[in-house]
Design a protein around this motif. Structure first.
Motif, PDB file in Angstrom:
ATOM      1  N   LEU A 250       0.864  -1.362  -0.086  1.00 52.21           N
ATOM      2  CA  LEU A 250      -0.021  -0.168  -0.162  1.00 52.21           C
ATOM      3  C   LEU A 250       0.783   1.180  -0.032  1.00 52.21           C
ATOM      4  O   LEU A 250       1.943   1.338   0.722  1.00 52.21           O
ATOM      5  CB  LEU A 250      -0.857  -0.185   1.061  1.00 52.21           C
ATOM      6  CG  LEU A 250      -2.221   0.647   1.188  1.00 52.21           C
ATOM      7  CD1 LEU A 250      -3.098   0.073   0.207  1.00 52.21           C
ATOM      8  CD2 LEU A 250      -2.984   0.415   2.497  1.00 52.21           C
ATOM      9  N   ASP A 251       0.246   2.289  -0.758  1.00 51.65           N
ATOM     10  CA  ASP A 251       1.132   3.572  -0.881  1.00 51.65           C
ATOM     11  C   ASP A 251       1.446   3.914   0.549  1.00 51.65           C
ATOM     12  O   ASP A 251       0.540   4.258   1.492  1.00 51.65           O
ATOM     13  CB  ASP A 251       0.219   4.368  -1.600  1.00 51.65           C
ATOM     14  CG  ASP A 251       0.968   5.797  -1.854  1.00 51.65           C
ATOM     15  OD1 ASP A 251       2.081   5.926  -1.587  1.00 51.65           O
ATOM     16  OD2 ASP A 251       0.351   6.537  -2.773  1.00 51.65           O
ATOM     17  N   ALA A 252       2.692   4.175   0.838  1.00 54.92           N
ATOM     18  CA  ALA A 252       3.218   4.843   1.986  1.00 54.92           C
ATOM     19  C   ALA A 252       2.700   6.066   2.464  1.00 54.92           C
ATOM     20  O   ALA A 252       2.799   6.466   3.652  1.00 54.92           O
ATOM     21  CB  ALA A 252       4.954   4.871   2.083  1.00 54.92           C
ATOM     22  N   TYR A 253       2.350   6.896   1.483  1.00 60.06           N
ATOM     23  CA  TYR A 253       1.542   8.391   1.818  1.00 60.06           C
ATOM     24  C   TYR A 253       0.375   8.124   2.547  1.00 60.06           C
ATOM     25  O   TYR A 253       0.019   8.832   3.510  1.00 60.06           O
ATOM     26  CB  TYR A 253       1.175   8.621   0.478  1.00 60.06           C
ATOM     27  CG  TYR A 253       0.301  10.115   0.553  1.00 60.06           C
ATOM     28  CD1 TYR A 253       1.131  11.275   1.117  1.00 60.06           C
ATOM     29  CD2 TYR A 253      -0.865  10.472   0.005  1.00 60.06           C
ATOM     30  CE1 TYR A 253       0.645  12.571   1.140  1.00 60.06           C
ATOM     31  CE2 TYR A 253      -1.309  11.734  -0.042  1.00 60.06           C
ATOM     32  CZ  TYR A 253      -0.483  12.712   0.669  1.00 60.06           C
ATOM     33  OH  TYR A 253      -1.085  13.891   0.639  1.00 60.06           O
ATOM     34  N   GLY A 254      -0.302   6.805   2.559  1.00 62.19           N
ATOM     35  CA  GLY A 254      -1.357   6.808   3.444  1.00 62.19           C
ATOM     36  C   GLY A 254      -1.062   6.593   4.756  1.00 62.19           C
ATOM     37  O   GLY A 254      -2.203   6.771   5.559  1.00 62.19           O
ATOM     38  N   ALA A 255       0.268   6.542   5.103  1.00 59.43           N
ATOM     39  CA  ALA A 255       0.495   6.711   6.628  1.00 59.43           C
ATOM     40  C   ALA A 255       0.359   7.840   7.366  1.00 59.43           C
ATOM     41  O   ALA A 255       0.620   8.187   8.482  1.00 59.43           O
ATOM     42  CB  ALA A 255       2.057   6.052   6.843  1.00 59.43           C
ATOM     43  N   THR A 256       0.300   8.993   6.441  1.00 56.38           N
ATOM     44  CA  THR A 256       0.272  10.489   6.768  1.00 56.38           C
ATOM     45  C   THR A 256      -0.867  10.635   7.791  1.00 56.38           C
ATOM     46  O   THR A 256      -0.838  11.756   8.410  1.00 56.38           O
ATOM     47  CB  THR A 256       0.565  11.465   5.845  1.00 56.38           C
ATOM     48  OG1 THR A 256      -0.367  11.266   4.758  1.00 56.38           O
ATOM     49  CG2 THR A 256       2.037  11.240   5.115  1.00 56.38           C
ATOM     50  N   SER A 257      -2.145  10.022   7.495  1.00 60.65           N
ATOM     51  CA  SER A 257      -3.418  10.455   8.313  1.00 60.65           C
ATOM     52  C   SER A 257      -4.432   9.559   8.010  1.00 60.65           C
ATOM     53  O   SER A 257      -4.342   8.740   7.085  1.00 60.65           O
ATOM     54  CB  SER A 257      -3.771  11.959   8.104  1.00 60.65           C
ATOM     55  OG  SER A 257      -4.449  11.850   6.591  1.00 60.65           O
ATOM     56  N   PRO A 258      -5.210   9.434   8.958  1.00 61.69           N
ATOM     57  CA  PRO A 258      -6.440   8.608   8.622  1.00 61.69           C
ATOM     58  C   PRO A 258      -7.245   8.766   7.481  1.00 61.69           C
ATOM     59  O   PRO A 258      -7.801   8.054   6.693  1.00 61.69           O
ATOM     60  CB  PRO A 258      -7.575   8.973   9.848  1.00 61.69           C
ATOM     61  CG  PRO A 258      -6.331   9.410  11.019  1.00 61.69           C
ATOM     62  CD  PRO A 258      -5.477   9.917  10.293  1.00 61.69           C
ATOM     63  N   ALA A 259      -7.164  10.251   6.997  1.00 62.54           N
ATOM     64  CA  ALA A 259      -7.932  10.536   5.739  1.00 62.54           C
ATOM     65  C   ALA A 259      -7.254  10.133   4.562  1.00 62.54           C
ATOM     66  O   ALA A 259      -7.875   9.525   3.696  1.00 62.54           O
ATOM     67  CB  ALA A 259      -8.073  12.226   5.648  1.00 62.54           C
ATOM     68  N   GLU A 260      -6.053  10.441   4.359  1.00 63.35           N
ATOM     69  CA  GLU A 260      -4.959   9.861   3.339  1.00 63.35           C
ATOM     70  C   GLU A 260      -5.027   8.204   3.469  1.00 63.35           C
ATOM     71  O   GLU A 260      -5.056   7.662   2.281  1.00 63.35           O
ATOM     72  CB  GLU A 260      -4.048  10.391   3.497  1.00 63.35           C
ATOM     73  CG  GLU A 260      -3.665  11.869   3.088  1.00 63.35           C
ATOM     74  CD  GLU A 260      -4.188  12.342   1.999  1.00 63.35           C
ATOM     75  OE1 GLU A 260      -4.323  11.577   1.070  1.00 63.35           O
ATOM     76  OE2 GLU A 260      -4.297  13.664   1.894  1.00 63.35           O
ATOM     77  N   PHE A 261      -5.178   7.813   4.531  1.00 62.84           N
ATOM     78  CA  PHE A 261      -5.083   6.155   4.578  1.00 62.84           C
ATOM     79  C   PHE A 261      -6.337   5.631   3.817  1.00 62.84           C
ATOM     80  O   PHE A 261      -6.441   4.805   3.071  1.00 62.84           O
ATOM     81  CB  PHE A 261      -4.953   5.575   5.987  1.00 62.84           C
ATOM     82  CG  PHE A 261      -5.010   4.357   6.066  1.00 62.84           C
ATOM     83  CD1 PHE A 261      -3.620   3.369   5.495  1.00 62.84           C
ATOM     84  CD2 PHE A 261      -5.851   3.378   6.472  1.00 62.84           C
ATOM     85  CE1 PHE A 261      -3.715   2.075   5.652  1.00 62.84           C
ATOM     86  CE2 PHE A 261      -5.761   2.219   6.700  1.00 62.84           C
ATOM     87  CZ  PHE A 261      -4.591   1.495   6.296  1.00 62.84           C
ATOM     88  N   PHE A 262      -7.655   6.334   4.271  1.00 58.57           N
ATOM     89  CA  PHE A 262      -8.778   6.074   3.810  1.00 58.57           C
ATOM     90  C   PHE A 262      -8.819   6.003   2.076  1.00 58.57           C
ATOM     91  O   PHE A 262      -9.185   5.300   1.541  1.00 58.57           O
ATOM     92  CB  PHE A 262     -10.083   6.881   4.194  1.00 58.57           C
ATOM     93  CG  PHE A 262     -11.105   6.581   3.676  1.00 58.57           C
ATOM     94  CD1 PHE A 262     -11.929   5.294   3.809  1.00 58.57           C
ATOM     95  CD2 PHE A 262     -11.858   7.560   2.933  1.00 58.57           C
ATOM     96  CE1 PHE A 262     -13.337   5.235   2.919  1.00 58.57           C
ATOM     97  CE2 PHE A 262     -12.997   7.306   2.325  1.00 58.57           C
ATOM     98  CZ  PHE A 262     -13.636   6.331   2.269  1.00 58.57           C
ATOM     99  N   ALA A 263      -8.398   7.211   1.745  1.00 62.41           N
ATOM    100  CA  ALA A 263      -8.122   7.500   0.236  1.00 62.41           C
ATOM    101  C   ALA A 263      -7.329   6.481  -0.425  1.00 62.41           C
ATOM    102  O   ALA A 263      -7.517   5.979  -1.586  1.00 62.41           O
ATOM    103  CB  ALA A 263      -7.716   8.948  -0.113  1.00 62.41           C
ATOM    104  N   VAL A 264      -6.148   6.317  -0.015  1.00 63.64           N
ATOM    105  CA  VAL A 264      -4.985   5.303  -0.487  1.00 63.64           C
ATOM    106  C   VAL A 264      -5.757   3.842  -0.454  1.00 63.64           C
ATOM    107  O   VAL A 264      -5.714   3.072  -1.492  1.00 63.64           O
ATOM    108  CB  VAL A 264      -3.917   5.316   0.213  1.00 63.64           C
ATOM    109  CG1 VAL A 264      -3.265   4.052  -0.073  1.00 63.64           C
ATOM    110  CG2 VAL A 264      -3.181   6.533   0.090  1.00 63.64           C
ATOM    111  N   ALA A 265      -6.514   3.443   0.651  1.00 61.65           N
ATOM    112  CA  ALA A 265      -7.151   2.149   0.603  1.00 61.65           C
ATOM    113  C   ALA A 265      -8.332   1.959  -0.275  1.00 61.65           C
ATOM    114  O   ALA A 265      -8.142   1.020  -0.858  1.00 61.65           O
ATOM    115  CB  ALA A 265      -7.620   1.972   2.026  1.00 61.65           C
ATOM    116  N   CYS A 266      -8.874   3.270  -0.668  1.00 60.14           N
ATOM    117  CA  CYS A 266      -9.967   3.076  -1.690  1.00 60.14           C
ATOM    118  C   CYS A 266      -9.274   2.894  -2.959  1.00 60.14           C
ATOM    119  O   CYS A 266      -9.986   2.201  -3.837  1.00 60.14           O
ATOM    120  CB  CYS A 266     -10.776   4.240  -1.584  1.00 60.14           C
ATOM    121  SG  CYS A 266     -12.074   4.325  -0.187  1.00 60.14           S
TER     122      CYS A 266
END
Ligand SMILES: [Zn+2]
Length: 300
Positions: A250-266
């Motif tokens: 999964l894109d490491a950028y998702g680790a920056t915040s819950p919002a980014e994690f949700f977007a990266v997960a989607c």
């Protein structure tokens, strides 16, 4: 080439009626409102789209027809947006919603505009530091979703994810579920229904079928599953960065915040659901329920 006979005033009205007929059908989610040739052409430009039954693809096409009726596309800095470009965005924006159907388009009701930029988006920023000093600067972005819209997308980045099939890392060595369009529209889903100024937090409004029997428990469960997966992702990112462990899929950028994690997960969920299920099974099951995936009962 198809030539249109000159029919004078009658022809003008006929074409007007055809156009309005198409618009009327599109607004009601009639998939035939999108011409066959255009659909096939754009569909083939997205070879990474998951395999779909004909009925499923028809639902996606119907969603796109209604989506295109509700949204306004424009090009920044002289970029001309054609039907092909608009449909390319529409298919990716609607892909996660295809099992929920037309009602899920309400998740995108908070904005109308979609602006395509000919290069990276330059967003002016204004920040007050701890000493109270205001800093103004420009930030270069691949895209941005703002509360109330519009959604901004760098067209070369959209094309980049299209050309790379959305699933292949630049190195070609590992599949990565990157998709800019789905990422920005996931932020829109996250922001939908939130109060003005309330930042996205990875916890979108849950559909009614997920809230039964106890809405409070359902929201707490969503948050717990999201944060558990985020903690695990952060652990993997840290192991990679500090100790040279393999990079997380999964894109490491998702680790920056819950919002980014949700977007990266989607993004990852829409592009390669099976791989996400291996990496984060509980999160995948939660997204299955959110997006009404037909296999959700098997994965929960
Ligand atoms: Zn983001």
């Amino acid at each position: 080439m198809v030539t249109t006979p000159r029919l004078g005033l009658l022809g003008h009205w006929w074409r007007l009626l055809q156009r309005w007929g198409r618009r009327w059908r599109a607004a009601r989610g009639d998939p035939t409102a999108i011409p066959d040739g255009l659909w096939e052409h754009v569909r083939q430009a997205l070879p990474w789209l998951p395999a779909m039954e004909p009925s499923e693809e028809l639902r996606l096409r119907a969603l796109c027809a209604a989506f295109l009726m509700r949204k306004q596309f424009s090009g920044a800095h002289g970029l001309r947006v054609n039907d092909h470009m608009a449909l390319l965005v529409a298919i990716q924006a609607c892909l996660p919603l295809r099992h929920r159907g037309l009602s899920a388009l309400a998740w995108y009701d908070d904005f109308v505009g979609i602006v395509l930029h000919p290069a990276d988006v330059i967003a002016p920023r204004r920040l007050r530091d701890e000493a109270g000093v205001i800093h103004e600067y420009d930030e270069e972005l691949a895209g941005e979703a703002m509360q109330g819209g519009p959604i901004l997308l760098s067209w070369p980045r959209v094309l980049g994810h299209t050309a790379h099939g959305g699933v292949t890392a630049p190195s070609g060595a590992e599949a990565v579920g990157h998709n800019l369009v789905i990422h920005e529209f996931a932020h829109a889903i996250d922001m939908h229904g939130k109060a003005l100024g309330q930042a996205p937090d990875g916890c979108p409004l849950l559909p009614a079928d997920m809230l039964r029997p106890d809405p409070t428990a359902a929201r707490l469960r969503w948050r717990a599953v999201l944060h558990a997966a985020l903690d695990e992702h952060r652990r993997r990112v840290a192991l990679h960065e500090r100790f040279g462990a393999p990079a997380p899929w999964l894109d490491a950028y998702g680790a920056t915040s819950p919002a980014e994690f949700f977007a990266v997960a989607c993004e990852a969920y829409s592009v390669d659901r099976a791989r996400l299920a291996v990496e984060h099974p509980d999160l995948t099951a939660q997204l299955d329920a959110f997006f009404a995936h037909p296999q959700r009962s098997a994965s929960q």
